[in-house]
Write a protein that holds these residues in place. Structure first.
Motif, PDB file in Angstrom:
ATOM      1  N   ALA A   1       0.897  -1.006   0.203  1.00 14.42           N
ATOM      2  CA  ALA A   1      -0.194   0.095  -0.463  1.00 14.42           C
ATOM      3  C   ALA A   1       1.182   1.130   0.705  1.00 14.42           C
ATOM      4  O   ALA A   1       0.002   2.503  -0.489  1.00 14.42           O
ATOM      5  CB  ALA A   1      -1.002  -0.037   1.086  1.00 14.42           C
ATOM      6  N   GLU A   2       2.068   1.481   0.798  1.00 12.68           N
ATOM      7  CA  GLU A   2       2.895   2.715   0.615  1.00 12.68           C
ATOM      8  C   GLU A   2       3.339   3.105  -0.251  1.00 12.68           C
ATOM      9  O   GLU A   2       3.914   3.850  -0.980  1.00 12.68           O
ATOM     10  CB  GLU A   2       3.569   2.053   1.494  1.00 12.68           C
ATOM     11  N   HIS A   3       3.492   2.007  -1.487  1.00 10.42           N
ATOM     12  CA  HIS A   3       3.653   1.979  -3.196  1.00 10.42           C
ATOM     13  C   HIS A   3       3.031   3.213  -3.713  1.00 10.42           C
ATOM     14  O   HIS A   3       4.018   4.501  -4.316  1.00 10.42           O
ATOM     15  CB  HIS A   3       3.618   0.949  -4.010  1.00 10.42           C
ATOM     16  N   GLY A   4       1.993   3.583  -3.404  1.00 12.22           N
ATOM     17  CA  GLY A   4       1.217   4.271  -3.935  1.00 12.22           C
ATOM     18  C   GLY A   4      -0.127   4.525  -3.374  1.00 12.22           C
ATOM     19  O   GLY A   4      -0.918   3.517  -3.671  1.00 12.22           O
ATOM     20  N   ALA A   5      -0.757   5.532  -3.755  1.00 19.17           N
ATOM     21  CA  ALA A   5      -2.175   5.350  -3.462  1.00 19.17           C
ATOM     22  C   ALA A   5      -3.196   4.763  -4.228  1.00 19.17           C
ATOM     23  O   ALA A   5      -4.014   4.225  -4.302  1.00 19.17           O
ATOM     24  CB  ALA A   5      -2.841   6.730  -3.724  1.00 19.17           C
ATOM     25  N   ASP A   6      -2.413   4.512  -5.763  1.00 14.28           N
ATOM     26  CA  ASP A   6      -3.444   3.718  -6.462  1.00 14.28           C
ATOM     27  C   ASP A   6      -3.064   2.306  -6.600  1.00 14.28           C
ATOM     28  O   ASP A   6      -3.665   1.375  -7.293  1.00 14.28           O
ATOM     29  CB  ASP A   6      -3.116   4.440  -7.599  1.00 14.28           C
ATOM     30  N   SER A   7      -2.175   1.868  -5.646  1.00 17.12           N
ATOM     31  CA  SER A   7      -1.858   0.247  -5.197  1.00 17.12           C
ATOM     32  C   SER A   7      -3.211  -0.702  -5.335  1.00 17.12           C
ATOM     33  O   SER A   7      -3.982  -0.234  -3.854  1.00 17.12           O
ATOM     34  CB  SER A   7      -0.805  -0.242  -4.252  1.00 17.12           C
ATOM     35  N   LEU A  61      -0.463   1.410  11.354  1.00 17.89           N
ATOM     36  CA  LEU A  61      -0.509   2.266   9.908  1.00 17.89           C
ATOM     37  C   LEU A  61      -0.004   4.046  10.498  1.00 17.89           C
ATOM     38  O   LEU A  61       0.555   4.557   9.800  1.00 17.89           O
ATOM     39  CB  LEU A  61      -1.671   2.982   9.191  1.00 17.89           C
ATOM     40  N   ALA A  62      -0.305   3.620  12.208  1.00 14.67           N
ATOM     41  CA  ALA A  62      -0.678   5.018  12.667  1.00 14.67           C
ATOM     42  C   ALA A  62       1.180   5.640  12.228  1.00 14.67           C
ATOM     43  O   ALA A  62       1.839   6.432  12.649  1.00 14.67           O
ATOM     44  CB  ALA A  62      -0.296   4.600  14.206  1.00 14.67           C
ATOM     45  N   ALA A  63       2.188   4.744  12.647  1.00 19.48           N
ATOM     46  CA  ALA A  63       3.473   4.497  12.747  1.00 19.48           C
ATOM     47  C   ALA A  63       4.032   4.571  11.611  1.00 19.48           C
ATOM     48  O   ALA A  63       5.642   4.887  11.657  1.00 19.48           O
ATOM     49  CB  ALA A  63       4.165   3.194  13.299  1.00 19.48           C
ATOM     50  N   LEU A  64       2.839   5.227  10.588  1.00 16.27           N
ATOM     51  CA  LEU A  64       4.015   4.664   9.072  1.00 16.27           C
ATOM     52  C   LEU A  64       4.265   5.951   8.653  1.00 16.27           C
ATOM     53  O   LEU A  64       3.740   6.763   8.477  1.00 16.27           O
ATOM     54  CB  LEU A  64       3.090   4.001   8.265  1.00 16.27           C
ATOM     55  N   ASP A  65       5.545   6.128   8.176  1.00 19.40           N
ATOM     56  CA  ASP A  65       6.190   7.161   8.020  1.00 19.40           C
ATOM     57  C   ASP A  65       5.104   7.796   6.105  1.00 19.40           C
ATOM     58  O   ASP A  65       4.757   9.323   5.961  1.00 19.40           O
ATOM     59  CB  ASP A  65       7.799   7.612   7.103  1.00 19.40           C
ATOM     60  N   ARG A  66       4.753   7.254   5.268  1.00 19.57           N
ATOM     61  CA  ARG A  66       4.223   6.727   4.674  1.00 19.57           C
ATOM     62  C   ARG A  66       3.126   6.764   4.887  1.00 19.57           C
ATOM     63  O   ARG A  66       2.362   6.437   3.845  1.00 19.57           O
ATOM     64  CB  ARG A  66       4.857   6.535   3.481  1.00 19.57           C
ATOM     65  N   ARG A  67       1.936   7.123   5.845  1.00 19.35           N
ATOM     66  CA  ARG A  67       0.541   6.820   6.492  1.00 19.35           C
ATOM     67  C   ARG A  67      -0.219   7.067   4.919  1.00 19.35           C
ATOM     68  O   ARG A  67      -1.459   6.485   5.311  1.00 19.35           O
ATOM     69  CB  ARG A  67       0.556   6.537   7.226  1.00 19.35           C
ATOM     70  N   ASP A  68      -0.502   8.292   4.846  1.00 18.84           N
ATOM     71  CA  ASP A  68      -1.242   9.134   3.665  1.00 18.84           C
ATOM     72  C   ASP A  68      -1.217   7.993   2.553  1.00 18.84           C
ATOM     73  O   ASP A  68      -2.606   7.870   2.418  1.00 18.84           O
ATOM     74  CB  ASP A  68      -0.852  10.570   3.736  1.00 18.84           C
ATOM     75  N   ILE A  69       0.238   7.935   2.232  1.00 26.03           N
ATOM     76  CA  ILE A  69      -0.342   7.430   0.674  1.00 26.03           C
ATOM     77  C   ILE A  69      -0.846   5.969   0.866  1.00 26.03           C
ATOM     78  O   ILE A  69      -1.877   5.124   0.212  1.00 26.03           O
ATOM     79  CB  ILE A  69       0.939   6.866  -0.344  1.00 26.03           C
ATOM     80  N   ALA A  70      -0.466   4.793   2.425  1.00 27.41           N
ATOM     81  CA  ALA A  70      -0.947   3.522   2.323  1.00 27.41           C
ATOM     82  C   ALA A  70      -2.725   3.747   3.082  1.00 27.41           C
ATOM     83  O   ALA A  70      -3.322   2.762   2.339  1.00 27.41           O
ATOM     84  CB  ALA A  70      -0.676   2.950   3.938  1.00 27.41           C
ATOM     85  N   THR A  71      -2.984   4.883   3.666  1.00 31.43           N
ATOM     86  CA  THR A  71      -4.133   4.619   3.383  1.00 31.43           C
ATOM     87  C   THR A  71      -5.179   5.354   2.463  1.00 31.43           C
ATOM     88  O   THR A  71      -6.387   4.475   2.563  1.00 31.43           O
ATOM     89  CB  THR A  71      -4.321   6.190   4.708  1.00 31.43           C
ATOM     90  N   ALA A  72      -4.648   5.984   1.993  1.00 30.90           N
ATOM     91  CA  ALA A  72      -5.236   5.764   0.306  1.00 30.90           C
ATOM     92  C   ALA A  72      -5.975   4.664  -0.044  1.00 30.90           C
ATOM     93  O   ALA A  72      -6.375   4.306  -0.972  1.00 30.90           O
ATOM     94  CB  ALA A  72      -4.678   6.349  -0.376  1.00 30.90           C
ATOM     95  N   ALA A  73      -4.239   3.985  -0.298  1.00 28.64           N
ATOM     96  CA  ALA A  73      -4.591   2.709  -0.955  1.00 28.64           C
ATOM     97  C   ALA A  73      -4.946   1.624  -0.487  1.00 28.64           C
ATOM     98  O   ALA A  73      -6.138   1.160  -1.280  1.00 28.64           O
ATOM     99  CB  ALA A  73      -2.844   2.118  -1.187  1.00 28.64           C
ATOM    100  N   LEU A  74      -5.224   1.574   0.693  1.00 24.95           N
ATOM    101  CA  LEU A  74      -6.145   0.450   1.309  1.00 24.95           C
ATOM    102  C   LEU A  74      -7.674   1.366   1.033  1.00 24.95           C
ATOM    103  O   LEU A  74      -8.085   0.414   1.068  1.00 24.95           O
ATOM    104  CB  LEU A  74      -5.982   0.661   2.766  1.00 24.95           C
ATOM    105  N   GLY A  75      -7.871   1.908   1.184  1.00 26.09           N
ATOM    106  CA  GLY A  75      -9.629   2.902   0.502  1.00 26.09           C
ATOM    107  C   GLY A  75     -10.161   2.059  -0.228  1.00 26.09           C
ATOM    108  O   GLY A  75     -11.355   1.797  -0.349  1.00 26.09           O
TER     109      GLY A  75
END
Lengths: 428, 428
Positions: free
Chosen positions: A257-263, A286-300
């Motif tokens: 998920a942290e690769h990109g919002a489209d993952s 997720l809470a501890a990840l630097d790239r949590r915004d990207i990962a959150t978007a991908a998980l959506g």
């Protein structure tokens, strides 16, 4: 992540769920890229310098990275990252060198010798994205098989500034011709050549939508260049049962998920308890990840699919055709014969996707977007061409010639027949 | 044939001489084919029946060829052609079966196992042209590797009426799903499926400009199908020295020239006497050919290149990248290491191209139009996908994990690192 119970869905719903989203913006992308390619073809380095000034973080007039720049990059890097890259290179080299094929020679009938041989593709171009992080792993994955194949010319393009890690990895893999330019213009330069950048026969490597579209366009022109494979967003599918560790599964989903919002991220499990556990772990990690915004978007946009049993899980995976397939079940290897259409398969609890991304030895360049149904994991074979050789003795032609004459006759191709007939006449 | 002395030409003239002619009519072709594909996608069999009525020599409502039609075809054929086809199948099967790859398994470092495996592509479609002559050889070349690979679904389309030879060869190669429909509509049907024709994952085979354009278009759509390779007119290059038999060389040039008026035929020789002898033989042999009008047209666009020595001949061939390369010199095998970019190489006086076209065992589906620089001769590998599997033991992850963590850190991908870190924590 949205959770669905697979066998409560109608077949059309199932099919739509596993279909990849359409890639946006195709028409304007196509014409923008066409314009860039046309500029580079007609004006060469002058166009590349202008595009560098417009798009690069560190524009430069001299595109080629100098030996002094390589030296400086190497001097700046710590010993630990150098050692890590060297160990990864060792593993990747070993696994790709093992893919070399000897000449296949078969006498199909007396005096009729057929051979299958391989040759390196003469000139290859490697594209290594810049973007939010330097990607030395991409350098290794693209350059090592080129070196093993023996490609005569290896050119690498990457956005400016080329990171120290990229330059170190390039030199360690034997690549000396590095050009600090990225985007569609880099692809155009490698496909058609410019004053400073050599034309190549085939282009490898990932990139953003401009790079992907440029690769597509040059691959449609016989005067352009072949490409490694079509591309789409990166993706993982995890098959897990109740024996899986939810923390491990969540970590693997997040590293995709942290690769990109489209993952694309899909979990398939026959265990509702495991699914719940993974959701809890996702929130926590997720809470501890630097790239949590990207990962959150991908998980959506991602899915948990609850299935009846592991056979159904395999069928779902086969229908999805994932780039990465992680299997965390009681007996993961037992599923191998049921699994189709995956780019690379990671078996068991101690095999996170990131080992294959970097260092186990396998290639991380894999078919995405459902292309795993027909495309292969990148390997030595992609840097080679296979060709056949045949040689008949006089006796061989005496034996096979009448068969060839008869089929040529059936096909109405008299000159094909005559090429045999006049030789057989000499042999009588 | 026009004769030129190679090293009296300027480099640009040399380059232009070896470039393939542009393929005419691309824009209108593209939109016509786009229309046909769209019709077939939206209306399925109804569209196919209408297109059959408009374009086929023997229009039919039921597209699938019945078992009774197969039986009748077989009953009509003579024993000699059946025996010839069976012998060709035996050789082709032997050479393609020998291409099968065992699983490659390598422990790259202790506890880190990497595997390279192959799987059949699940569903393949074969296109066999009709046109001026039935082509059972195309059936064999496309269907035999599909059977060896173990493709689950094999569909064959060919214009109506399907010839007896094609139906006999199809059944002998294990293909039972034959549909008597040709052209772009057949490609569209196999790429997207219709009520009667199953959708496939990858399409193989030659065809006219409509078929070729349809294959190109469906290969650009992820919901369409992959294709074997890009296509252009067929071509041969012959390297011959003063020891070659002019009659053999002329016969080989003519067996290429009779394929079509756009066939490319090139003779490269260091012997002016051989060149003259070949020209005389061409005139003599042409007169006796049924397809002399086609062959004469093809020879009009063809070349004799006089070169200094055989090294220069090899360089010319490598620059041209011929589909077929015939070597008739004193010691043909001695040139093999100098030859690049050929689809298939035919060594010595007793190896006319037609043996490879039909029966020696090699595949006659080869890259044309310069694509031999990067594309391979068709083989078993084209009906398979290669994928990797990896499995680490706990000890393996302990050894490799820190390397992965360090590279993930350099790439700024924290979740990639974490997937390793939390596992290593469990193992402590």
């Amino acid at each position: 992540m949205q959770t669905l119970i697979w066998n409560t869905l109608a077949p059309e719903q199932q099919r739509d769920l596993l279909a990849r989203p359409a890639l946006a913006n195709a028409d304007s992308l196509e014409s923008t890229v066409r314009g860039i390619i046309s500029e580079v073809r007609s004006r060469g380095d002058a166009a590349l310098r202008e595009l560098s000034a417009r798009f690069e973080r560190a524009p430069r007039d001299t595109l080629r990275v100098s030996a002094a720049e390589f030296d400086a990059a190497e001097a700046r890097l710590g010993d630990d990252i150098k050692a890590a890259i060297r160990q990864a290179i060792g593993n990747i080299r070993a696994f790709h060198a093992a893919q070399a094929q000897p000449v296949l020679r078969l006498e199909t009938q007396p005096g009729v010798v057929c051979e299958l041989r391989t040759q390196p593709i003469a000139r290859v171009g490697l594209y290594v994205p810049g973007g939010s992080a330097p990607l030395p792993s991409t350098v290794m994955m693209l350059a090592i098989p080129a070196a093993i194949a023996g490609c005569r010319e290896v050119v690498l393009c990457t956005p400016s500034p080329a990171s120290d890690e990229i330059l170190f990895a390039a030199r360690a893999c034997g690549v000396e011709k590095v050009f600090a330019i990225g985007g569609a213009q880099a692809i155009a330069a490698m496909a058609y050549g410019s004053e400073s950048i050599p034309k190549v026969d085939k282009i490898f490597g990932p990139g953003n939508s401009y790079v992907t579209e440029a690769k597509r366009q040059v691959s449609q022109d016989v005067r352009g260049a072949a490409i490694d494979m079509p591309a789409g967003p990166s993706e993982v599918l995890v098959i897990a049962d109740e024996t899986a560790n939810p923390a491990f599964v969540a970590a693997d989903l997040l590293s995709q998920a942290e690769h990109g919002a489209d993952s694309q991220v899909v979990l398939v499990t026959d265990s509702p308890a495991l699914a719940d556990g993974v959701q809890d772990e996702l929130a926590r990690q997720l809470a501890a990840l630097d790239r949590r915004d990207i990962a959150t978007a991908a998980l959506g946009g991602s899915l948990v699919l609850l299935c009846r049993d592991l056979d159904e899980a395999c069928a779902i995976s086969n229908a999805y055709a994932p780039e990465h397939l992680i299997v965390q079940t009681r007996a993961p290897r037992a599923l191998l014969d049921k699994l189709e259409n995956a780019g690379s398969i990671f078996l068991g609890p101690w095999t996170p996707e990131s080992v294959g991304d970097y260092a186990s030895g396998t290639n991380h360049t894999l078919p995405t977007y459902g292309y795993a149904r027909t495309c292969s994991s990148l390997g030595l074979a992609d840097y080679q061409r296979r060709y056949t050789v045949q040689e008949l003795s006089a006796e061989g032609l005496k034996g096979l010639g009448p068969v060839v004459e008869r089929i040529a006759e059936a096909e109405g191709l008299g000159a094909h027949k005559n090429a045999v007939t006049l030789r057989l006449a000499v042999l009588k």
